[in-house]
Design an enzyme around this catalytic site. Structure first.
Site, PDB file in Angstrom:
ATOM      1  N   LYS A   1      12.305 -14.404 -12.234  1.00 14.60           N
ATOM      2  CA  LYS A   1      12.185 -12.997 -12.954  1.00 14.60           C
ATOM      3  C   LYS A   1      11.110 -13.410 -13.896  1.00 14.60           C
ATOM      4  O   LYS A   1      10.251 -12.930 -13.671  1.00 14.60           O
ATOM      5  CB  LYS A   1      13.139 -12.392 -13.748  1.00 14.60           C
TER       6      LYS A   1
ATOM      7  N   LYS B   1       6.158  -4.301  -4.414  1.00 14.00           N
ATOM      8  CA  LYS B   1       7.281  -4.249  -3.912  1.00 14.00           C
ATOM      9  C   LYS B   1       7.878  -4.281  -3.138  1.00 14.00           C
ATOM     10  O   LYS B   1       8.660  -4.861  -2.891  1.00 14.00           O
ATOM     11  CB  LYS B   1       7.865  -2.427  -5.167  1.00 14.00           C
TER      12      LYS B   1
ATOM     13  N   ARG C   1       3.924   0.203  -5.372  1.00 15.32           N
ATOM     14  CA  ARG C   1       3.477  -0.715  -3.798  1.00 15.32           C
ATOM     15  C   ARG C   1       2.242  -1.424  -3.191  1.00 15.32           C
ATOM     16  O   ARG C   1       1.514  -2.382  -2.537  1.00 15.32           O
ATOM     17  CB  ARG C   1       3.476   0.792  -2.711  1.00 15.32           C
TER      18      ARG C   1
ATOM     19  N   GLU D   1      17.329 -16.309  -9.265  1.00 16.15           N
ATOM     20  CA  GLU D   1      17.413 -15.611  -9.780  1.00 16.15           C
ATOM     21  C   GLU D   1      16.508 -15.519 -11.405  1.00 16.15           C
ATOM     22  O   GLU D   1      15.327 -14.488 -11.355  1.00 16.15           O
ATOM     23  CB  GLU D   1      18.318 -14.257  -9.832  1.00 16.15           C
TER      24      GLU D   1
ATOM     25  N   HIS E   1      16.463 -36.036  -9.024  1.00 13.73           N
ATOM     26  CA  HIS E   1      15.968 -36.869  -8.117  1.00 13.73           C
ATOM     27  C   HIS E   1      14.905 -36.285  -8.329  1.00 13.73           C
ATOM     28  O   HIS E   1      13.995 -36.025  -7.219  1.00 13.73           O
ATOM     29  CB  HIS E   1      16.790 -35.862  -7.164  1.00 13.73           C
TER      30      HIS E   1
ATOM     31  N   ASN F   1      -1.136   2.252   5.857  1.00 12.39           N
ATOM     32  CA  ASN F   1      -0.699   1.111   5.149  1.00 12.39           C
ATOM     33  C   ASN F   1       0.339   0.358   6.423  1.00 12.39           C
ATOM     34  O   ASN F   1       0.637   0.841   7.616  1.00 12.39           O
ATOM     35  CB  ASN F   1       0.640   1.696   4.625  1.00 12.39           C
ATOM     36  N   GLY F   2      -0.267  -1.520   6.260  1.00  6.70           N
ATOM     37  CA  GLY F   2       0.384  -1.976   7.572  1.00  6.70           C
ATOM     38  C   GLY F   2      -0.584  -3.538   7.809  1.00  6.70           C
ATOM     39  O   GLY F   2      -1.394  -3.398   6.881  1.00  6.70           O
TER      40      GLY F   2
ATOM     41  N   CYS G   1       1.013  -1.144   0.014  1.00  5.86           N
ATOM     42  CA  CYS G   1       0.169   0.093   0.387  1.00  5.86           C
ATOM     43  C   CYS G   1       1.394   1.137   0.708  1.00  5.86           C
ATOM     44  O   CYS G   1       2.230   1.263   0.681  1.00  5.86           O
ATOM     45  CB  CYS G   1      -0.818  -0.122   1.256  1.00  5.86           C
TER      46      CYS G   1
ATOM     47  N   GLU H   1       7.966 -14.213 -12.200  1.00  6.37           N
ATOM     48  CA  GLU H   1       7.345 -13.106 -11.438  1.00  6.37           C
ATOM     49  C   GLU H   1       6.043 -12.334 -12.802  1.00  6.37           C
ATOM     50  O   GLU H   1       5.151 -11.589 -12.225  1.00  6.37           O
ATOM     51  CB  GLU H   1       7.529 -12.368 -10.492  1.00  6.37           C
TER      52      GLU H   1
ATOM     53  N   TRP I   1      -3.036  -2.673  -1.741  1.00  5.60           N
ATOM     54  CA  TRP I   1      -2.006  -3.721  -2.041  1.00  5.60           C
ATOM     55  C   TRP I   1      -3.050  -4.862  -0.639  1.00  5.60           C
ATOM     56  O   TRP I   1      -2.839  -5.050   0.628  1.00  5.60           O
ATOM     57  CB  TRP I   1      -0.988  -4.154  -1.716  1.00  5.60           C
TER      58      TRP I   1
HETATM   59  C1  G6P Z   1       9.617  -7.946  -2.898  1.00  2.35           C
HETATM   60  C2  G6P Z   1       9.831  -7.469  -4.235  1.00  2.35           C
HETATM   61  C3  G6P Z   1      11.807  -8.843  -5.133  1.00  2.35           C
HETATM   62  C4  G6P Z   1      12.126  -8.204  -3.696  1.00  2.35           C
HETATM   63  C5  G6P Z   1      11.694  -8.649  -2.188  1.00  2.35           C
HETATM   64  C6  G6P Z   1      13.113  -8.448  -1.019  1.00  2.35           C
HETATM   65  O1  G6P Z   1       8.772  -9.252  -3.737  1.00  2.35           O
HETATM   66  O2  G6P Z   1       9.232  -7.963  -5.327  1.00  2.35           O
HETATM   67  O3  G6P Z   1      11.650  -7.640  -5.560  1.00  2.35           O
HETATM   68  O4  G6P Z   1      13.584  -8.446  -4.255  1.00  2.35           O
HETATM   69  O5  G6P Z   1      11.076  -8.434  -1.853  1.00  2.35           O
HETATM   70  O6  G6P Z   1      13.007  -6.770  -0.947  1.00  2.35           O
HETATM   71  P1  G6P Z   1      13.842  -5.858  -0.243  1.00  2.35           P
HETATM   72  O7  G6P Z   1      13.184  -4.600  -0.634  1.00  2.35           O
HETATM   73  O8  G6P Z   1      13.798  -5.822   1.085  1.00  2.35           O
HETATM   74  O9  G6P Z   1      15.226  -6.119  -0.917  1.00  2.35           O
END
Ligand code: G6P
Length: 612
Positions: free
Chosen positions: A489, A607, A27, A485, A508, A102-103, A2, A492, A76
């Site tokens: 990517k 994010k 957010r 990673e 396995h 927010n929270g 949020c 997501e 969110w």
């Molecule tokens: C979310 C974001 C990721 C990020 C993760 C950790 O899932 O979409 O891109 O790696 O949070 O966030 P931070 O701000 O702690 O790196």
């Protein structure tokens, strides 16, 4: 999750709120709303389900809403589905208290029941409505003073919050309270702003205050007063933000993600330069001394999401360069593990936002056990940056796209420099090797730039993934960490099911899922492990998989096995991750836009994950 924004001043508030919310949409983006007050008149509340553009259309970009004081929210969903009713702002039935939040309020159920007994009715499923009505209750029961009412509610509420509240009796004023959710307050001539994050207000001011945990602020036009939980006035330092406003804009690129991918050479260079001068790493700004580094025996790297993948890569680098033992932990697991940490250890938390709830909790757990902590953080003044004993700031600048790229790359290079410095401080590396490795790190920005120049080949290959439903990433050692990673990517932002496996684990289990047309993306850069991974590629290929490889220039023999090979420039084996991740970022980007998705705002994600 949020985003919240507030403004009080002499200009029209709604356009400022919508503009700020647009910068915070990363957010959360399932619904949005604003509450604006025109002098002594009733406050107008407008909210709707859907992305911010729905609200912008309803209000003619805010121009149709009169008033110079208001609060806004982009949501969110946590408690209650995305809907107009659950969207913020929420108000008490008589409009006495109106707020955005927010929270997560953990004990909202219990507080809700108490309030129902006192005669309050609830219309939404949100925890926020409980906070609003609790503040309203204390306001009416006691002194009718906003600060006191908020402070009483804060004592009752468990959980995390950044709250912005308006009171009917106090036109032109916004009250803010914070615990464990991000919030900054900006000030300019005759104007005051509040927001979850800097980009929302950067256009208007660079002078900000960081409101601390369990603190309250009163915003009036051009003036802010801070209070502690005992309602006593406290002083806070004013900080100047150095980011330029443009770095939070798209700058000619179609999407933030593509822009951020292209910013990588520069931000990696900036991060290197922040600690390297005269061919040496200097950690004065990180304030971790050689003596401290000599004493450490165990390293814990704790993070979430992509930041965790950075840790996965760094464990190989640190263990190769030093005698340190490294454990990489998911913050959400680490925080609840009943684990006695090694006395001579350091907990390194990695976080772009510096606000991820689990990472912050893990940091606090380490501190409680008396363990030294270091944050690798991007956002200056964020909670982790403030609470960690030592901070290594990555200089990625504001990252807007939900899927991280440039923050990831700067975290990785910060980790290399940290590993190198550990090796040096502990006398575990020869001078010549130190110089050679630092020289190699210095080549990363230019080599990343070279990969980006050749992005059309990856764009072409990305078409082959548009219609697939499953994919696997395989690799060994650092290549496995990069596969993790790459896989994240892809899933997501393109919604293709994807898994990363250590190549040796294929037999396995996952090999049973390989059939005609399954995509297997293989990262193959680690000298000494290449042949082993090729064997795994052959195994999946003979079962019908379409194999792609990312490898180092010169390994042309991979074309015998892989249908498509992407080459990255040669570099010291320990640092290949910084290069091999780039084609995988580009691949995911192109698959996502090829499928017509909103690449910067993938569904269900946000994010910063500031809730558990
Ligand atoms: C979310 C974001 C990721 C990020 C993760 C950790 O899932 O979409 O891109 O790696 O949070 O966030 P931070 O701000 O702690 O790196």
């Amino acid at each position: 999750m949020c985003g919240i924004v507030g403004f009080t001043g002499n200009k029209q508030a709604a356009p400022v709120l919508l503009d700020g919310l647009a910068k915070l949409e990363y957010r959360g983006y399932d619904s949005a709303g604003i509450a604006v007050r025109d002098g002594e008149n009733e406050t107008e509340v407008i909210k709707e389900k859907g992305k911010l553009r729905v609200l912008a259309e309803m209000t003619d970009n805010g121009k149709a809403v009169k008033g110079t004081c208001g609060i806004g929210h982009t949501r969110w969903a946590t408690h209650g589905e995305p809907s107009a009713v659950n969207a913020h702002p929420h108000a008490s039935d008589d409009g006495n208290v109106i707020a955005v939040h927010n929270g997560i309020i953990e004990n909202f159920q219990e507080q809700r029941e108490k309030l129902i007994k006192k005669g309050y009715a609830f219309h939404s499923q949100t925890d926020t409505e409980v906070a609003v009505k609790l503040i309203d209750y204390y306001y009416k029961k006691y002194s009718q003073l906003p600060i006191e009412a908020i402070a009483r509610a804060m004592v009752r509420i468990r959980g995390s919050y950044a709250l912005c509240v308006m009171f009917k009796d106090y036109p032109g004023e916004i009250y803010c309270a914070r615990k464990d959710s991000p919030m900054i307050i900006g000030i300019a001539d005759g104007e005051s702003y509040v927001a979850s994050d800097v980009p929302a207000i950067l256009k208007y001011t660079r002078s900000v205050y960081y409101i601390g945990n369990m603190e309250i602020a009163k915003l009036e036009k051009g003036a802010v007063t801070f209070y502690n939980i005992d309602s006593e006035v406290i002083e806070k330092p004013l900080t100047e933000i150095k980011w330029d406003a443009e770095s939070a804009e798209k700058g000619g690129y179609e999407h933030f993600m593509l822009k951020e991918i292209h910013e990588q050479p520069k931000v990696i260079r900036d991060t290197i330069n922040s600690v390297v001068t005269d061919g040496r790493v200097h950690f004065d700004s990180v304030s971790l001394t050689d003596e401290e580094m000599q004493e450490i025996e165990q390293v814990y790297i704790v993070a979430c999401g992509s930041a965790y993948h950075v840790g996965m890569d760094l464990q190989y680098v640190i263990e190769a360069l030093t005698s340190l033992q490294v454990r990489v932990e998911l913050a959400s697991e680490f925080r609840y593990r009943k684990m006695t940490l090694h006395r001579k250890s350091i907990v390194i938390v990695i976080s772009q936002s510096g606000e991820t709830a689990d990472t912050l909790a893990a940091l606090r757990e380490a501190k409680e056990q008396g363990i030294k902590t270091l944050g690798i953080v991007n956002v200056i003044g964020s909670s982790i940056a403030r609470e960690a004993d030592n901070v290594f700031y990555t200089l990625a600048g504001p990252e807007i796209s939900v899927a991280t790229t440039k923050a990831y790359s700067t975290q990785l290079v910060a980790g290399y420099l940290l590993a190198l410095q550990f090796a040096k401080a502990r006398n575990e590396i020869e001078e010549a090797r130190y110089d050679a490795l630092l020289a190699e790190i210095n080549t990363i920005p230019e080599k990343v730039a070279r990969i980006l120049e050749d992005k059309e080949r990856i764009q072409w290959f990305s078409n082959k993934l548009i219609n697939v439903s499953d994919s696997f990433f395989i690799g060994r050692g650092i290549d496995y960490a990069i596969g993790m990673e790459g896989s994240l990517k892809l899933k997501e932002i393109s919604y293709i099911h994807s898994e990363a496996y250590a190549a040796g684990e294929l037999k396995h289990g996952p090999i049973s899922l390989i059939e005609n047309g399954t995509i297997v993306i293989s990262v193959v850069t680690q000298t000494g492990l290449i042949e082993k991974t090729i064997s795994n590629m052959v195994e999946v290929k003979s079962r019908g998989a379409k194999v792609m490889a990312v490898t180092t220039a010169g390994n042309y023999f991979l074309e015998d096995t892989a249908e498509f090979v992407c080459y990255v420039p040669k570099i010291e084996s320990l640092f290949t991750g910084s290069l091999s991740v780039i084609p995988l970022q580009l691949l995911s980007y192109y698959v996502s836009i090829g499928k017509g998705y909103d690449v910067d705002k993938p569904r269900n994600l946000a994010k910063s994950v500031t809730v558990e």
